[in-house]
Scaffold this active site. Structure first.
Site, PDB file in Angstrom:
ATOM      1  N   ILE A 129      37.113  34.925   7.079  1.00  0.00           N
ATOM      2  CA  ILE A 129      37.553  36.370   6.685  1.00  0.00           C
ATOM      3  C   ILE A 129      37.417  36.318   5.384  1.00  0.00           C
ATOM      4  CG2 ILE A 129      39.595  37.858   6.484  1.00  0.00           C
ATOM      5  CD1 ILE A 129      38.582  37.692   9.105  1.00  0.00           C
ATOM      6  N   GLU A 130      37.545  35.376   4.379  1.00  0.00           N
ATOM      7  CA  GLU A 130      37.709  35.426   3.023  1.00  0.00           C
ATOM      8  C   GLU A 130      36.177  35.505   2.400  1.00  0.00           C
ATOM      9  OE1 GLU A 130      39.646  36.068   0.948  1.00  0.00           O
ATOM     10  OE2 GLU A 130      41.619  35.785   2.332  1.00  0.00           O
ATOM     11  N   THR A 131      35.338  34.380   2.968  1.00  0.00           N
ATOM     12  CA  THR A 131      33.819  34.463   2.141  1.00  0.00           C
ATOM     13  C   THR A 131      32.796  34.321   3.395  1.00  0.00           C
ATOM     14  OG1 THR A 131      34.064  31.840   2.266  1.00  0.00           O
ATOM     15  CG2 THR A 131      35.000  33.307   0.442  1.00  0.00           C
ATOM     16  N   TYR A 317      45.083  42.224   8.208  1.00  0.00           N
ATOM     17  CA  TYR A 317      44.550  40.721   7.765  1.00  0.00           C
ATOM     18  C   TYR A 317      45.017  39.624   8.578  1.00  0.00           C
ATOM     19  CZ  TYR A 317      43.519  36.709   4.898  1.00  0.00           C
ATOM     20  OH  TYR A 317      43.102  35.483   4.275  1.00  0.00           O
TER      21      TYR A 317
END
Length: 333
Positions: A129-131, A317
């Site tokens: 999800i982040e990168t 999220y």
């Protein structure tokens, strides 16, 4: 004029800046001047060094910004809000990246799970999800983001000033160049996109090479697991979220979101909201509302779901992390 004709241009040497003051776009900013004075007095920074750094900082508000994934969908009008959000993160190529990441770092993920009690799939979910597993560490210079948001009247200026302070400390301690690091629009860093204060509090040297480097996947894996463990992850609790059923297609009867806590008994008896599959968790649940194109999904979130949302304060999220984690795990068989 012929090429051999002499000219009378006077050559002047470019003066090398002495950095007795901040130059550039933040020149004369009194808040920044006071901040530099405090960093010198409290943390032993050299004034000239800080003047040089902030002379290179640019006003992030003046840099053209790209649209977010969610708002760029052409099908915006016909899909639900959750569909748009989910499609930004859970798609075939990212799932394949997750499988590759898990296969490559299986031993590291297993070691993190043994030490911190956090299952591999949720660490994998966070990185995805982040990168997108290191594909996108961020497109913004961290020094620009943090200087702009702390010194130019942002509504959360105090928060960003604290992050700027921590950023300068961590880059100095790690021997990193503060004007070169790229990150998110919040100044988050590395595989797990830790803001500077989280970097200092939760990042660990998980590969034992003597440095804590969140651009190193092994350190990032250990750091994400450490973050969850220190924010209350319960290793004995296996369920994160369970789909619920209710009467109707749209749900507006109760307050929803990761912050809510409801007795499962009252939800069942009073509101006729029940889990669609076996619920082993007996504690209070968050009631999660996902807006789809033609109906609403309801989910029960357990204690560990709420721990995931400490990473980013959003029900969507947390659910994206959970569903990506589950899908990559399922594909692994």
């Amino acid at each position: 004029m012929g090429i051999n004709t002499p000219t009378h241009t006077v050559q002047t040497e470019q003066a090398t800046p002495t950095y007795d003051e901040v130059l550039g776009e933040f020149q004369g900013n009194h808040q920044l001047i006071n901040f530099i004075e405090r960093m010198v007095a409290e943390h032993g920074f050299e004034r000239r060094y800080l003047n040089q750094i902030f002379s290179q900082a640019q006003n992030h508000q003046l840099i053209p910004q790209t649209k977010s994934c969610e708002t760029s969908y052409s099908s915006y009008a016909v899909t639900g809000k959750w569909d748009r959000y989910r499609n930004c993160f859970i798609y075939e190529k990212n799932i394949q990246r997750g499988l590759d990441f898990w296969n490559k770092y299986q031993d590291v993920l297993e070691r993190a799970e043994r030490r911190y009690g956090v299952p591999a799939e949720y660490i994998v979910g966070i990185v995805g999800i982040e990168t997108a597993y290191g594909v996108n560490f961020g497109k913004h210079r961290v020094i620009d983001v943090l200087t702009t948001k702390s010194m130019l009247g942002h509504r959360r200026a105090k928060f960003y000033t604290d992050e700027l302070e921590k950023y300068l400390i961590l880059t100095r301690d790690a021997g990193l160049e503060p004007t070169e690091l790229m990150g998110s629009t919040s100044g988050a860093l590395g595989y797990g996109q830790f803001i500077p204060s989280s970097y200092l509090r939760f990042a660990v040297d998980f590969n034992g090479d003597g440095s804590t480097d969140l651009w190193n996947a092994e350190d990032a894996i250990g750091s994400i697991a450490n973050y969850f463990a220190r924010n209350g992850w319960k290793r004995s609790l296996k369920q994160i979220a369970v789909r619920a059923k209710y009467r109707g297609n749209r749900f507006k009867r109760l307050k929803t979101g990761y912050k809510t806590k409801y007795s499962q008994y009252k939800l069942r008896k009073k509101h006729k909201i029940t889990p669609r599959s076996q619920m082993y968790y007996r504690g209070p649940v968050s009631l999660l509302h996902l807006h789809r194109a033609s109906y609403d999904e309801l989910w029960f979130g357990t204690h560990n779901f709420r721990v995931i949302t400490t990473y980013n304060h959003s029900s969507y999220y947390g659910m994206a992390v959970y569903q990506l984690a589950q899908e990559v795990k399922r594909r692994r068989g």
